[in-house]
Write an enzyme that holds these catalytic residues in place. Structure first.
Site, PDB file in Angstrom:
ATOM      1  N   CYS A   1      -1.660  44.356  -5.459  1.00  0.00           N
ATOM      2  CA  CYS A   1      -1.442  43.027  -6.034  1.00  0.00           C
ATOM      3  C   CYS A   1      -2.063  41.940  -5.159  1.00  0.00           C
ATOM      4  O   CYS A   1      -2.253  42.115  -3.947  1.00  0.00           O
ATOM      5  CB  CYS A   1       0.052  42.734  -6.131  1.00  0.00           C
ATOM      6  SG  CYS A   1       0.955  43.743  -7.301  1.00  0.00           S
TER       7      CYS A   1
ATOM      8  N   ASN B   1      -5.828  40.419  -6.818  1.00  0.00           N
ATOM      9  CA  ASN B   1      -5.516  41.831  -7.087  1.00  0.00           C
ATOM     10  C   ASN B   1      -6.795  42.665  -7.082  1.00  0.00           C
ATOM     11  O   ASN B   1      -7.839  42.235  -7.569  1.00  0.00           O
ATOM     12  CB  ASN B   1      -4.710  42.001  -8.378  1.00  0.00           C
ATOM     13  CG  ASN B   1      -5.391  41.467  -9.615  1.00  0.00           C
ATOM     14  OD1 ASN B   1      -6.109  40.486  -9.560  1.00  0.00           O
ATOM     15  ND2 ASN B   1      -5.163  42.113 -10.746  1.00  0.00           N
TER      16      ASN B   1
ATOM     17  N   GLU C   1      -7.988  46.457  -8.032  1.00  0.00           N
ATOM     18  CA  GLU C   1      -7.613  47.702  -8.712  1.00  0.00           C
ATOM     19  C   GLU C   1      -8.558  48.839  -8.332  1.00  0.00           C
ATOM     20  O   GLU C   1      -9.614  48.630  -7.746  1.00  0.00           O
ATOM     21  CB  GLU C   1      -7.606  47.451 -10.227  1.00  0.00           C
ATOM     22  CG  GLU C   1      -6.566  46.409 -10.613  1.00  0.00           C
ATOM     23  CD  GLU C   1      -6.436  46.181 -12.107  1.00  0.00           C
ATOM     24  OE1 GLU C   1      -7.267  46.700 -12.884  1.00  0.00           O
ATOM     25  OE2 GLU C   1      -5.485  45.471 -12.498  1.00  0.00           O
TER      26      GLU C   1
ATOM     27  N   CYS D   1       5.866  41.085  -8.574  1.00  0.00           N
ATOM     28  CA  CYS D   1       6.577  42.347  -8.768  1.00  0.00           C
ATOM     29  C   CYS D   1       7.567  42.566  -7.625  1.00  0.00           C
ATOM     30  O   CYS D   1       7.534  41.880  -6.596  1.00  0.00           O
ATOM     31  CB  CYS D   1       5.581  43.510  -8.845  1.00  0.00           C
ATOM     32  SG  CYS D   1       4.890  43.998  -7.253  1.00  0.00           S
TER      33      CYS D   1
ATOM     34  N   CYS E   1       6.095  43.178  -4.102  1.00  0.00           N
ATOM     35  CA  CYS E   1       5.586  41.963  -3.444  1.00  0.00           C
ATOM     36  C   CYS E   1       6.730  41.090  -2.946  1.00  0.00           C
ATOM     37  O   CYS E   1       6.642  40.475  -1.876  1.00  0.00           O
ATOM     38  CB  CYS E   1       4.684  41.181  -4.395  1.00  0.00           C
ATOM     39  SG  CYS E   1       3.080  41.976  -4.658  1.00  0.00           S
TER      40      CYS E   1
ATOM     41  N   GLU F   1      -0.699  39.161  -4.167  1.00  0.00           N
ATOM     42  CA  GLU F   1       0.218  38.635  -3.149  1.00  0.00           C
ATOM     43  C   GLU F   1       0.155  39.455  -1.869  1.00  0.00           C
ATOM     44  O   GLU F   1       0.069  38.925  -0.767  1.00  0.00           O
ATOM     45  CB  GLU F   1       1.662  38.651  -3.683  1.00  0.00           C
ATOM     46  CG  GLU F   1       1.909  37.743  -4.870  1.00  0.00           C
ATOM     47  CD  GLU F   1       1.725  38.446  -6.203  1.00  0.00           C
ATOM     48  OE1 GLU F   1       0.776  39.255  -6.324  1.00  0.00           O
ATOM     49  OE2 GLU F   1       2.509  38.178  -7.123  1.00  0.00           O
TER      50      GLU F   1
HETATM   51  N1  THU Z   1      -0.473  41.896 -10.324  1.00  0.00           N
HETATM   52  C1  THU Z   1      -0.569  41.090  -9.239  1.00  0.00           C
HETATM   53  O1  THU Z   1      -1.577  41.096  -8.525  1.00  0.00           O
HETATM   54  N2  THU Z   1       0.472  40.274  -8.941  1.00  0.00           N
HETATM   55  C2  THU Z   1       1.552  40.095  -9.746  1.00  0.00           C
HETATM   56  O2  THU Z   1       2.417  39.292  -9.425  1.00  0.00           O
HETATM   57  C3  THU Z   1       1.686  40.873 -10.979  1.00  0.00           C
HETATM   58  C4  THU Z   1       0.705  41.970 -11.154  1.00  0.00           C
HETATM   59  C5  THU Z   1      -1.629  42.716 -10.677  1.00  0.00           C
HETATM   60  C6  THU Z   1      -1.470  44.202 -10.485  1.00  0.00           C
HETATM   61  C7  THU Z   1      -2.506  44.721 -11.449  1.00  0.00           C
HETATM   62  O3  THU Z   1      -3.777  44.686 -10.827  1.00  0.00           O
HETATM   63  C8  THU Z   1      -2.512  43.701 -12.566  1.00  0.00           C
HETATM   64  O4  THU Z   1      -1.932  42.530 -12.036  1.00  0.00           O
HETATM   65  C9  THU Z   1      -1.758  44.143 -13.806  1.00  0.00           C
HETATM   66  O5  THU Z   1      -0.470  44.491 -13.512  1.00  0.00           O
END
Ligand code: THU
Length: 147
Positions: free
Chosen positions: A63, A52, A54, A102, A105, A65
């Site tokens: 994310c 991930n 940000e 999520c 994804c 994935e």
């Molecule tokens: N996130 C993911 O990368 N994958 C998931 O399956 C759940 C959430 C990330 C998004 C964000 O950067 C952090 O986790 C918190 O939600």
């Protein structure tokens, strides 16, 4: 399928799960401090990883994935994605329970499963539990796949 640890899985799944765990270390998550790693296996056995990423403009982040899947499709457009493993951690430690992808994804997984023409297995890795699903349909009912 549920396992207590990745050690109980077959060697290929274990390797992919370990790649997802390793990828959590490349997460850039200064806001949530939730480090997620994903590893996609292509039909020829190549493993593509993502984490991930940000951003101060929150919705601009992505994310793990989708980072991995978009890279895979952008760089290996003709290779089906046969498996994806996801792991998450905090403070350098793997979460006990698997992180579940999520909705966005799952939708992207669904479309790449269709694009590849074969099932994409999903491996969700936690420190104390590991879940394996045979195909995206198992985690996304009533998939939207056409307009
Ligand atoms: N996130 C993911 O990368 N994958 C998931 O399956 C759940 C959430 C990330 C998004 C964000 O950067 C952090 O986790 C918190 O939600």
């Amino acid at each position: 399928m549920e396992y207590d640890s990745i050690e109980q899985m077959n060697p290929e799944d274990r390797e992919l799960a370990q790649a997802a765990i390793n990828a959590t270390k490349h997460s850039y998550a200064p806001y949530s401090k939730f480090n997620v790693g994903a590893a996609v296996m292509l039909e020829d056995g190549e493993i593509i990883t993502g984490s991930n990423q940000e951003n101060a403009a929150y919705p601009s982040g992505l994310c793990a994935e989708r980072t991995a899947m978009f890279y895979a499709s952008a760089n290996r457009p003709d290779k089906a994605m046969t498996k994806i493993a996801v792991a998450a951690g905090q403070d350098g430690k793997l979460c006990d329970s698997p992180a579940t992808p999520c909705g966005a994804c799952r939708q992207v997984m669904a479309q790449y499963q269709t694009k590849g023409g074969r099932n994409m297995e999903i491996i969700l890795v936690g420190g104390r539990k590991v879940w394996k699903f045979e195909k995206v349909d198992d985690i996304l009912p009533f998939i939207f796949d056409s307009i």
